[in-house]
Design a protein around this motif. Structure first.
Motif, mmCIF file in Angstrom:
data_model
loop_
_atom_site.group_PDB
_atom_site.id
_atom_site.type_symbol
_atom_site.label_atom_id
_atom_site.label_comp_id
_atom_site.label_asym_id
_atom_site.label_seq_id
_atom_site.Cartn_x
_atom_site.Cartn_y
_atom_site.Cartn_z
ATOM 1 N N ARG A 255 0.770 -1.182 0.055
ATOM 2 C CA ARG A 255 0.006 0.015 -0.003
ATOM 3 C C ARG A 255 0.870 1.209 0.104
ATOM 4 N N ILE A 256 0.384 2.171 -0.785
ATOM 5 C CA ILE A 256 1.220 3.616 -0.915
ATOM 6 C C ILE A 256 0.240 4.599 -0.354
ATOM 7 N N GLU A 257 0.720 5.461 0.588
ATOM 8 C CA GLU A 257 0.072 6.234 1.074
ATOM 9 C C GLU A 257 0.872 7.874 1.257
ATOM 10 N N ARG A 258 0.287 8.969 1.210
ATOM 11 C CA ARG A 258 0.802 10.091 1.491
ATOM 12 C C ARG A 258 1.576 10.252 3.009
ATOM 13 N N ALA A 259 2.588 10.650 2.778
ATOM 14 C CA ALA A 259 3.271 10.893 4.281
ATOM 15 C C ALA A 259 2.721 11.784 5.112
ATOM 16 N N ALA A 260 2.532 11.380 6.446
ATOM 17 C CA ALA A 260 2.152 12.362 7.587
ATOM 18 C C ALA A 260 2.296 13.598 7.446
ATOM 19 N N ASP A 261 3.713 13.940 7.323
ATOM 20 C CA ASP A 261 4.047 15.135 7.231
ATOM 21 C C ASP A 261 3.973 15.900 5.900
ATOM 22 N N GLY A 262 3.168 15.409 4.902
ATOM 23 C CA GLY A 262 2.892 16.022 3.799
ATOM 24 C C GLY A 262 4.154 16.020 2.679
ATOM 25 N N LEU B 67 -2.808 -1.359 -3.909
ATOM 26 C CA LEU B 67 -1.709 -0.616 -3.698
ATOM 27 C C LEU B 67 -1.853 0.975 -3.802
ATOM 28 N N VAL B 68 -2.656 1.503 -4.937
ATOM 29 C CA VAL B 68 -2.985 2.802 -5.097
ATOM 30 C C VAL B 68 -4.478 2.864 -5.444
ATOM 31 N N GLY B 69 -5.482 2.116 -5.101
ATOM 32 C CA GLY B 69 -6.715 2.093 -5.739
ATOM 33 C C GLY B 69 -7.464 3.402 -4.731
ATOM 34 N N HIS B 70 -7.027 3.610 -3.605
ATOM 35 C CA HIS B 70 -7.746 4.474 -2.635
ATOM 36 C C HIS B 70 -7.078 6.009 -2.984
ATOM 37 N N GLY C 242 -9.032 0.006 -14.051
ATOM 38 C CA GLY C 242 -7.631 -0.235 -13.208
ATOM 39 C C GLY C 242 -6.378 0.086 -13.826
ATOM 40 N N ARG C 243 -6.550 0.967 -14.723
ATOM 41 C CA ARG C 243 -5.140 1.707 -15.424
ATOM 42 C C ARG C 243 -4.950 2.982 -14.815
ATOM 43 N N PRO C 244 -3.558 3.203 -14.830
ATOM 44 C CA PRO C 244 -3.478 4.713 -14.226
ATOM 45 C C PRO C 244 -3.792 5.655 -15.010
ATOM 46 N N ILE C 245 -4.319 6.785 -14.402
ATOM 47 C CA ILE C 245 -4.829 7.894 -15.172
ATOM 48 C C ILE C 245 -3.796 8.750 -15.914
ATOM 49 N N PRO D 261 6.424 10.504 -17.248
ATOM 50 C CA PRO D 261 6.730 11.709 -16.536
ATOM 51 C C PRO D 261 5.622 12.407 -15.981
ATOM 52 N N ARG D 262 4.301 12.148 -16.427
ATOM 53 C CA ARG D 262 3.202 12.962 -15.742
ATOM 54 C C ARG D 262 2.762 12.252 -14.447
ATOM 55 N N ALA D 263 2.688 12.830 -13.382
ATOM 56 C CA ALA D 263 1.736 12.291 -12.306
ATOM 57 C C ALA D 263 0.582 12.718 -12.252
ATOM 58 N N PRO D 264 -0.481 12.040 -11.333
ATOM 59 C CA PRO D 264 -1.746 12.404 -11.285
ATOM 60 C C PRO D 264 -1.825 13.665 -10.718
ATOM 61 N N ARG D 265 -2.805 14.627 -11.227
ATOM 62 C CA ARG D 265 -2.619 15.996 -10.526
ATOM 63 C C ARG D 265 -2.667 15.820 -9.040
ATOM 64 N N ASN D 266 -3.488 14.892 -8.492
ATOM 65 C CA ASN D 266 -3.890 14.888 -7.193
ATOM 66 C C ASN D 266 -2.930 14.000 -6.377
ATOM 67 N N ALA D 267 -1.779 13.700 -7.034
ATOM 68 C CA ALA D 267 -0.426 12.690 -6.383
ATOM 69 C C ALA D 267 0.725 13.124 -6.783
ATOM 70 N N PRO D 268 1.101 14.317 -6.820
ATOM 71 C CA PRO D 268 2.478 14.653 -7.455
ATOM 72 C C PRO D 268 3.784 13.765 -6.830
#
Length: 383
Positions: A109-116, A326-329, A337-340, A344-351
């Motif tokens: 599982r991948i999550e945003r770090a608590a410290d941002g 892993l990243v569905g959340h 189920g494919r990455p949006i 080199p482009r990261a999702p806007r909401n997941a830099p």
């Protein structure tokens, strides 16, 4: 090579998940730019998927156009590199680039770090890994997919996914049904026919576009590279013209497809490169039959109502990307189920979260992985 210390207090590295071609290429490209990258692989070695493929498999792309950044594939491997040599190349690649590699550890599982700042990776053994950025490269062929055919659970015959097929030896003298006529199903069917199976049938749901791997020395991959930026309708017309060089198998139950070649590619179905199927079908050693609609006891039921009882069924029915856990959340996957976002482009909401290897390009998977690796490394080096 020594494994890195996952508990290190050094500045957060970029974590690359998956030690297949895509992951190794990204790690090498990052290292070339002075960015520390740690590759985490759930299996015990690099190239796990390639180690598990059937013995006969060779790259459908040329050696020169399949090398990863910074290391050519040896000429002695030939133009069409064998599966075992791909594995050898990947092992050498990791060693040559002195990649930091951790095997036997699965990131779940991948999550945003608590410290941002960056990301937290949850891994086997209760590990928590702190990353400034993450590149997910777990592979296009991650989780074997079997259709939920009616009666499948009660089928008394032998049913296996193509991932578990190695060579034709266990099927000598047997009646085998191969389900699915993508590149894998077509090649396994030809392999069985050439390897001594008594009867080989190939269940076809959607008729594929068949192309020669090369024509007069010109590889189909180079054509794919040249046309991939052209208008779809134009490429479809060019494909229809080129199809005339391939025998018409309509009389054998494998008609030419009605839809255009590139239109099908954009739907996710690449052309089938002929490595023996045409010869086997014309010689009566592989029999195209209707699609499978279900099972009934020891029988396989086909779309035309036929019931057959093969000794074994090999389902070449594809794979799922398997990214949901892993990243569905994180809201970074589409409805399939494919990455949006990719490369080199990261999702806007997941830099800082990148994906590589989740398309099936007409120009060759390894070539595109190499190009993506350099682009991802450039983007992360700037960040």
């Amino acid at each position: 090579m020594p494994e890195p210390d996952l508990t290190s207090t050094e500045p957060r590295p970029v974590y690359v998940i998956g030690a297949g071609p895509g992951g190794l290429a990204v790690a090498a490209a990052l290292r070339a730019r002075g960015v520390r990258a740690v590759v985490v692989e759930r299996s015990g070695a690099v190239g796990a998927s390639w180690r598990g493929h059937y013995d006969r498999l060779r790259l459908h792309t040329t050696r020169r156009l399949s090398a990863l950044p910074g290391l050519a594939i040896p000429r002695r491997f030939g133009r069409w590199v064998a599966r075992a040599d791909v594995v050898r190349y990947l092992e050498k690649y990791a060693e040559f680039h002195e990649l930091e590699l951790v095997t036997g550890v699965e990131v779940t599982r991948i999550e945003r770090a608590a410290d941002g700042e960056g990301w937290t990776l949850h891994a086997s053994g209760g590990r928590l890994l702190a990353a400034r950025a993450v590149v997910v490269a777990t592979g296009y062929n991650h989780t074997p997919a079997l259709p939920d055919w009616p009666g499948r659970e009660g089928y008394t015959g032998r049913l296996l996914h193509a991932r578990d097929y190695r060579n034709p030896a266990p099927y000598a003298g047997q009646d085998v049904l191969v389900v699915g006529v993508g590149n894998t199903g077509a090649e396994i069917a030809a392999d069985l026919a050439e390897g001594g199976a008594a009867r080989v049938r190939l269940a076809v749901r959607t008729v594929p576009h068949l192309v020669r791997r090369s024509t007069l020395g010109w590889p189909a991959q180079r054509t794919g590279i040249l046309v991939r930026r052209l208008p779809v309708r134009l490429v479809d017309r060019l494909g229809a013209y080129a199809a005339k060089a391939v025998p018409d198998l309509s009389a054998y139950g494998l008609p030419r497809p009605a839809s255009g070649l590139y239109s099908r590619v954009l739907e996710g179905a690449v052309p089938v490169q002929d490595v023996g199927l045409i010869r086997a079908v014309r010689g009566g050693r592989v029999e195209p039959v209707a699609a499978v609609t279900g099972f009934d006891g020891d029988a396989v039921v086909l779309a035309d109502g036929t019931r057959i009882t093969p000794d074994a069924v090999v389902a070449a029915t594809g794979y799922r990307r398997g990214l949901e856990g892993l990243v569905g959340h994180l809201d970074v996957l589409d409805e399939r189920g494919r990455p949006i976002a990719h490369g080199p482009r990261a999702p806007r909401n997941a830099p800082g979260l990148h994906f590589t290897g989740y398309t099936n390009p007409i120009s060759g998977m390894l070539r595109e992985l190499s190009l993506d690796a350099v682009r991802i490394a450039k983007a992360l080096a700037r960040g």
